[in-house]
Scaffold this motif. Structure first.
Motif, PDB file in Angstrom:
ATOM      1  N   ARG A   1      68.272 -46.325 -30.685  1.00  0.00           N
ATOM      2  CA  ARG A   1      68.415 -47.622 -30.589  1.00  0.00           C
ATOM      3  C   ARG A   1      67.048 -47.900 -31.244  1.00  0.00           C
ATOM      4  NH1 ARG A   1      67.535 -47.136 -24.313  1.00  0.00           N
ATOM      5  NH2 ARG A   1      65.160 -46.797 -24.293  1.00  0.00           N
TER       6      ARG A   1
ATOM      7  N   HIS B   1      63.533 -50.637 -30.806  1.00  0.00           N
ATOM      8  CA  HIS B   1      63.096 -51.606 -29.915  1.00  0.00           C
ATOM      9  C   HIS B   1      61.730 -52.281 -30.593  1.00  0.00           C
ATOM     10  CE1 HIS B   1      60.456 -48.149 -28.901  1.00  0.00           C
ATOM     11  NE2 HIS B   1      59.555 -49.088 -28.699  1.00  0.00           N
TER      12      HIS B   1
ATOM     13  N   GLN C   1      61.757 -54.624 -19.816  1.00  0.00           N
ATOM     14  CA  GLN C   1      63.027 -54.937 -20.262  1.00  0.00           C
ATOM     15  C   GLN C   1      63.403 -56.448 -20.254  1.00  0.00           C
ATOM     16  OE1 GLN C   1      66.214 -52.437 -19.021  1.00  0.00           O
ATOM     17  NE2 GLN C   1      67.805 -54.083 -18.408  1.00  0.00           N
TER      18      GLN C   1
ATOM     19  N   THR D   1      67.851 -59.907 -20.958  1.00  0.00           N
ATOM     20  CA  THR D   1      69.108 -59.653 -21.765  1.00  0.00           C
ATOM     21  C   THR D   1      69.439 -58.277 -22.153  1.00  0.00           C
ATOM     22  OG1 THR D   1      67.736 -60.162 -24.018  1.00  0.00           O
ATOM     23  CG2 THR D   1      69.203 -62.059 -22.971  1.00  0.00           C
TER      24      THR D   1
ATOM     25  N   GLN E   1      67.739 -55.704 -23.358  1.00  0.00           N
ATOM     26  CA  GLN E   1      66.746 -54.897 -24.358  1.00  0.00           C
ATOM     27  C   GLN E   1      65.631 -54.498 -23.852  1.00  0.00           C
ATOM     28  OE1 GLN E   1      67.942 -57.821 -25.190  1.00  0.00           O
ATOM     29  NE2 GLN E   1      69.536 -57.491 -26.779  1.00  0.00           N
ATOM     30  N   ARG E   2      65.036 -53.246 -24.221  1.00  0.00           N
ATOM     31  CA  ARG E   2      63.922 -52.555 -23.944  1.00  0.00           C
ATOM     32  C   ARG E   2      62.646 -52.994 -24.984  1.00  0.00           C
ATOM     33  NH1 ARG E   2      64.145 -47.976 -20.176  1.00  0.00           N
ATOM     34  NH2 ARG E   2      65.794 -48.839 -18.629  1.00  0.00           N
ATOM     35  N   PHE E   3      61.540 -53.115 -24.546  1.00  0.00           N
ATOM     36  CA  PHE E   3      60.456 -53.427 -25.446  1.00  0.00           C
ATOM     37  C   PHE E   3      59.189 -52.871 -24.906  1.00  0.00           C
ATOM     38  CE2 PHE E   3      60.859 -57.251 -23.241  1.00  0.00           C
ATOM     39  CZ  PHE E   3      59.649 -57.833 -22.967  1.00  0.00           C
TER      40      PHE E   3
END
Length: 126
Positions: free
Chosen positions: A66, A68, A101, A104, A106-108
Motif C-alpha cells: 500500500r 501511506h 488510522q 476513512t 487509511q494508515r499514516f
C-alpha cells in the motif's frame, strides 16, 4: 502551538527484493534511487527528491502492499491529539513516530521533522 506538514509518501512493498521495487518506483516517478541517503538502508530505499518536495521512500513490509503518508511535526503529542480530535485513532506508538488510522481507514504516521526548511509550508496549529 505547533506546526505540521506533509512530509513523505511511503510505498510499502510486500516483496522479497526491495531493490527491484525501488528501481520500478524510481523509473515510474522519474526520481533515481539515492544510495547515499542515510535513509537508504536495510528494508528502505530513498528516492532523490528536491528539498521542497515530499520525501519518497520505498520500504519492504510484511503486510499488504500500500502507500501511506507521513505528517511531520515539531510536536508529535500535540499533532496526535489534534488528529484524534478529528476522528483518527492511534494504532501504535513507537519510539520515534506514531502510527495512526484515519476515520476513512487509511494508515499514516506522525513523525518528527524530517525535511529541511521546516516550518516552511507548514500549518501552525493553536
Amino acid at each position: 502551538m505547533h506546526h505540521s506538514r506533509l512530509c513523505a509518501l511511503l510505498v510499502d512493498c510486500l516483496v522479497s527484493d526491495i531493490d527491484e521495487a525501488a528501481r520500478f518506483w524510481a523509473a515510474a516517478l522519474g526520481r533515481p534511487v539515492d544510495p547515499e541517503h542515510p535513509g537508504t538502508r536495510g528494508d528502505y530505499r530513498m528516492l532523490d527528491t528536491p528539498p521542497d518536495e515530499p520525501i519518497v521512500q520505498i520500504q519492504r513490509v510484511s503486510h499488504e502492499s500500500r502507500v501511506h503518508l507521513d505528517i511531520e511535526t515539531d510536536n508529535i503529542p500535540a499533532e496526535v491529539a489534534r488528529l484524534e480530535a478529528l476522528g483518527a485513532t492511534v494504532v501504535e506508538r513507537l519510539e520515534r513516530w506514531v502510527v495512526m488510522q484515519a476515520p476513512t481507514g487509511q494508515r499514516f504516521c506522525v513523525v518528527r521533522v524530517q525535511r529541511p526548511g521546516f516550518p516552511k509550508n507548514a500549518t501552525q496549529w493553536d
